[in-house]
Design a protein around this motif. Sequence first.
Motif, PDB file in Angstrom:
ATOM      1  N   ALA A  90      24.549  55.487   4.859  1.00 54.20           N
ATOM      2  CA  ALA A  90      25.879  55.433   4.165  1.00 54.20           C
ATOM      3  C   ALA A  90      26.979  55.431   5.423  1.00 54.20           C
ATOM      4  O   ALA A  90      27.841  56.254   5.884  1.00 54.20           O
ATOM      5  CB  ALA A  90      26.161  56.897   3.477  1.00 54.20           C
ATOM      6  N   VAL A  91      26.836  54.142   6.291  1.00 54.70           N
ATOM      7  CA  VAL A  91      27.632  54.030   7.317  1.00 54.70           C
ATOM      8  C   VAL A  91      28.928  53.405   6.630  1.00 54.70           C
ATOM      9  O   VAL A  91      28.982  53.100   5.486  1.00 54.70           O
ATOM     10  CB  VAL A  91      26.972  53.211   8.621  1.00 54.70           C
ATOM     11  N   PHE A  92      29.836  52.863   7.710  1.00 48.60           N
ATOM     12  CA  PHE A  92      31.166  52.185   7.522  1.00 48.60           C
ATOM     13  C   PHE A  92      30.667  50.915   6.544  1.00 48.60           C
ATOM     14  O   PHE A  92      29.691  50.218   6.670  1.00 48.60           O
ATOM     15  CB  PHE A  92      31.943  51.696   8.786  1.00 48.60           C
ATOM     16  N   GLU A  93      31.923  50.697   5.549  1.00 43.46           N
ATOM     17  CA  GLU A  93      31.655  49.727   4.794  1.00 43.46           C
ATOM     18  C   GLU A  93      31.896  48.303   5.622  1.00 43.46           C
ATOM     19  O   GLU A  93      32.856  47.463   5.296  1.00 43.46           O
ATOM     20  CB  GLU A  93      32.363  49.594   3.665  1.00 43.46           C
ATOM     21  N   GLU A 135      23.264  60.263  13.176  1.00 41.60           N
ATOM     22  CA  GLU A 135      24.601  59.833  13.359  1.00 41.60           C
ATOM     23  C   GLU A 135      24.565  59.279  14.697  1.00 41.60           C
ATOM     24  O   GLU A 135      23.454  59.218  15.625  1.00 41.60           O
ATOM     25  CB  GLU A 135      25.380  61.046  13.389  1.00 41.60           C
ATOM     26  N   SER A 164      31.848  59.417  -5.172  1.00 45.14           N
ATOM     27  CA  SER A 164      32.418  60.800  -4.289  1.00 45.14           C
ATOM     28  C   SER A 164      33.197  61.809  -5.131  1.00 45.14           C
ATOM     29  O   SER A 164      33.714  61.226  -6.391  1.00 45.14           O
ATOM     30  CB  SER A 164      33.560  60.077  -3.487  1.00 45.14           C
ATOM     31  N   LYS A 189      26.104  47.397   8.833  1.00 36.99           N
ATOM     32  CA  LYS A 189      25.069  47.510   7.868  1.00 36.99           C
ATOM     33  C   LYS A 189      23.834  46.739   7.942  1.00 36.99           C
ATOM     34  O   LYS A 189      22.656  47.341   8.110  1.00 36.99           O
ATOM     35  CB  LYS A 189      25.496  47.582   6.178  1.00 36.99           C
ATOM     36  N   GLY A 206      29.161  61.078   7.289  1.00 38.01           N
ATOM     37  CA  GLY A 206      30.432  61.148   7.009  1.00 38.01           C
ATOM     38  C   GLY A 206      30.599  61.727   5.496  1.00 38.01           C
ATOM     39  O   GLY A 206      29.970  62.627   4.914  1.00 38.01           O
ATOM     40  N   THR A 207      31.824  61.213   4.711  1.00 37.14           N
ATOM     41  CA  THR A 207      32.144  61.821   3.285  1.00 37.14           C
ATOM     42  C   THR A 207      30.885  61.787   2.445  1.00 37.14           C
ATOM     43  O   THR A 207      30.396  62.655   1.739  1.00 37.14           O
ATOM     44  CB  THR A 207      33.119  61.187   2.798  1.00 37.14           C
ATOM     45  N   MET A 208      30.318  60.783   2.478  1.00 35.24           N
ATOM     46  CA  MET A 208      29.187  60.321   1.501  1.00 35.24           C
ATOM     47  C   MET A 208      28.016  60.658   1.753  1.00 35.24           C
ATOM     48  O   MET A 208      27.063  61.387   1.293  1.00 35.24           O
ATOM     49  CB  MET A 208      29.063  58.598   1.139  1.00 35.24           C
ATOM     50  N   ASN A 217      24.164  52.614   0.616  1.00 36.83           N
ATOM     51  CA  ASN A 217      25.137  53.251  -0.717  1.00 36.83           C
ATOM     52  C   ASN A 217      26.395  52.450  -0.550  1.00 36.83           C
ATOM     53  O   ASN A 217      27.235  52.903  -0.845  1.00 36.83           O
ATOM     54  CB  ASN A 217      25.224  54.732   0.016  1.00 36.83           C
ATOM     55  N   SER A 243      29.564  50.155  -1.555  1.00 37.75           N
ATOM     56  CA  SER A 243      30.081  50.190  -2.936  1.00 37.75           C
ATOM     57  C   SER A 243      30.525  48.556  -3.175  1.00 37.75           C
ATOM     58  O   SER A 243      30.922  48.542  -4.366  1.00 37.75           O
ATOM     59  CB  SER A 243      31.235  50.933  -2.716  1.00 37.75           C
ATOM     60  N   HIS A 291      24.038  53.703  -5.017  1.00 34.97           N
ATOM     61  CA  HIS A 291      25.418  53.783  -4.949  1.00 34.97           C
ATOM     62  C   HIS A 291      25.964  55.322  -5.752  1.00 34.97           C
ATOM     63  O   HIS A 291      26.016  55.512  -6.902  1.00 34.97           O
ATOM     64  CB  HIS A 291      26.166  52.803  -5.977  1.00 34.97           C
ATOM     65  N   PHE A 292      26.134  56.064  -4.972  1.00 31.81           N
ATOM     66  CA  PHE A 292      26.771  57.424  -5.324  1.00 31.81           C
ATOM     67  C   PHE A 292      27.980  57.504  -5.400  1.00 31.81           C
ATOM     68  O   PHE A 292      28.623  56.564  -4.719  1.00 31.81           O
ATOM     69  CB  PHE A 292      26.154  58.626  -4.056  1.00 31.81           C
TER      70      PHE A 292
END
Length: 704
Positions: A384-387, A328, A438, A392, A307-309, A412, A414, A435-436
């Motif tokens: 870096a999947v859904f929060e 994925e 965006s 996770k 995804g985005t991250m 990752n 947050s 923790h990257f």
Amino acid sequence: MNSLINYRVEGNLALIGLARPPVNALGQPLRAALLDAYERASANADVQAIVIHGDSGLFTAGADISEFGSEASFAAPDLPSILVRLTQSSKPLIAAIGSIALGGGLELALACGYRIGEAKARLGLPEINLGLLPGAGGTQRLPRLIGAEPALDMMISGQPINASRALQLGLLDRLADSAETLLDSARAFAAELLASNAPARPAERFAQPAAGLPADFFASFRASNEPRWKSRLAPRLVLAAVEASCRLPLEQGLAREGELFRQAEDSAQSAALRHVFFAEREAGRIPGIDADLPLRSIEKVAVIGAGTMGGGIAMNFANAGIPVTLLEQKAEALDRGLAQIRKNYEISVKRGKLTEAQLEQRMELLQGTLGYADLADADLVIEAVFEKMEIKQQVFRTLDEVCKPGAILATNTSSLDVDAIAAVTRRPQDVIGLHFFSPANVMRLLEVVRGKATAPDVLATTMKIGKRIGKIPVVSGVCFGFIGNRMLEPYNREAHRLVLEGSTPAQVDGVLTALDLNMGVLSMTDLAGVDVNFLVRDGNRAAFANDPSYYILGDELYKLGRYGQKTGRGFYLYEGRDRKDDPEVVEIAERVAAELGVARRADITNQEIHDRCLFMLINEGIQLLDEGIALRASDIDLVWINGYGFPGHVGGPMHYAETLGLDTVLAGIRRYRDELGSHGEMWFQPAPLLERLVAAGKTRIEKI
Ligand code: 3HC
Ligand code: NAI
């Protein structure tokens, strides 16, 4: 001869080797030794030419930054005078540049009549990054050597150029094939110069550095760049110095440069940027972890979630030449993720920052997969999947099954508890938070979140790999929001509350951008998403259940679907990229304030906005230090400069607090605690460490 210099005479050639590891910084002792060696070579009748080089290859990184702001900086012999002396040499002087010639190092090379560089050398005047200008003749000699425009570019960008570009510009006279052959090539160059009776110094290539430039060159350069410079002093001083090089004879130009340099050196902005320079180097030192601790080898990386991250994270590794497997759940998501990555690279190609070939090389390093079996040989896996904790934890259970022993397993997340994620594996020592921010391929901050079981070599290895991919890694302990987002909470809370009490979003943001922050916090909320902000808050409601007005405005905007830039409406109205004030937000604030019985005031001053937002930000940072979540105050500054657009020339929130005075910050917090009724009583509680620091008369933020 002094051990800082390796001095040799070989026939008619003197070799002066700078020998002050690691970077031959030109502090007072090395300056004295250099001058000494030069005078010795000058006085030796057998010596007909002199080569100055780095004894172990690297030429020099310039002035010793730790001397700035102290007597030592211009202690005799000072660099500008030594360089004037060198320019008076009756024998050809040759600078043999290995690896780097930066700042005063390049100025040393400019004072030599001739310059040869190895093919991989980088040459630059990065002083502007320290809030300075070149102060040892660079602003006057470089324009005379390569012309005012390219010289100004080098000084304003602060970016080094490579050897072939330097040759093209006439900054280098010769290229040596490699670092190994540099000295031999310099010897040969000297022999040629002597054989041809070359003068000790060739004539200035640009006697009129601005010749050929439009008459209004400097004025229009200033006009087009000033908005970007905001209140930064150094670019303006650089410009003034280069302008002087075009107007004044060399001697007067050098004197003018000296005045401007002192002004820069004495400025609070330069002190702040020097603090940032050393903070970046300090951040890598972790108490209790030895620099020689053996690290794990990272040759293959896997990222879960495209995804985005996830996509941005994967790009970082591909950019550094490290192969990445991207996992994925479904083929469509994987294809979408890989297509987005390609699109991002294509933008770089269009901007001329990447070649087509590089794009393809990077894409080849990225392998998509739908199966965990392909992760078996990864050295580092970043999830870096859904929060969502359950998702996770499920991912980490699977990783525990499939990954090889010793693989580092990173999340990752947050806002979730890294320890709770680690706990579902049989190897919590190998689990860490990475923790990257965006967009992950652009933002330089990387919070490295150390869990309670994280092994020292896992921490040290991830810090190292973070640097390798060009990030600024900062260690954080586990807490809600880690360092950055936890501090964002009270800062943003006050901004929301101020609008509820009668400020406008533009007034609040205006106070923050006046301090040169990239964006006000309410514009930032609109950019990140009012909805994202709401969802994070929603996961933590218990923490502020006692305050019905807590971020109430954010909640109202969320209910109205005003998610920020993505919906064209949030705290502001958006038309494309244009932002406009929205009277409806004021109406919403008036209505909600009336419902909650919050008094609205017309007398909220900019000072109040500044103090309430920033003192709360600072207070939380000090609390994080006290709790041991942050290792040191300067780490907190790095988080805010590299992750949240806090200006480096203000030094980060902790450094800023020190410049304001810790007693001023404490007094402000106490004042608002008394003046803001129940809101003040609830939230304006000084961090105990701040109180202890002020009581002890400390002016620096440290753990006591
Ligand atoms: N002065 C003092 N110390 C310096 C230094 C300098 N100019 N440059 C580097 N160092 C130190 C670092 O603090 C670090 O020390 P540490 O190991 O104790 O932490 C050590 O040298 C190695 O530095 P890095 O960890 O940064 O090593 P890298 O290999 O990653 O980078 C570098 C090397 C490219 C030289 C980088 O350190 C750098 O960019 N240095 C600053 C260069 C610079 O800005 N020069 C201009 C100085 S101002 C000037 O010259 C004014 C003049 O015009 C009068
Ligand atoms: P996103 O929704 O853009 O991407 C998540 C991706 O994970 C999706 O492509 C989804 O298909 C995939 N996915 C979900 N479950 C999966 C599974 N079990 N296995 C494999 N793939 C799976 O989300 P985004 O924004 O990239 O966030 C990812 C993580 O990064 C979250 O933990 C978030 O909190 C964190 N983060 C997000 C930031 C942001 O600004 N978006 C900033 C920093 C961290």
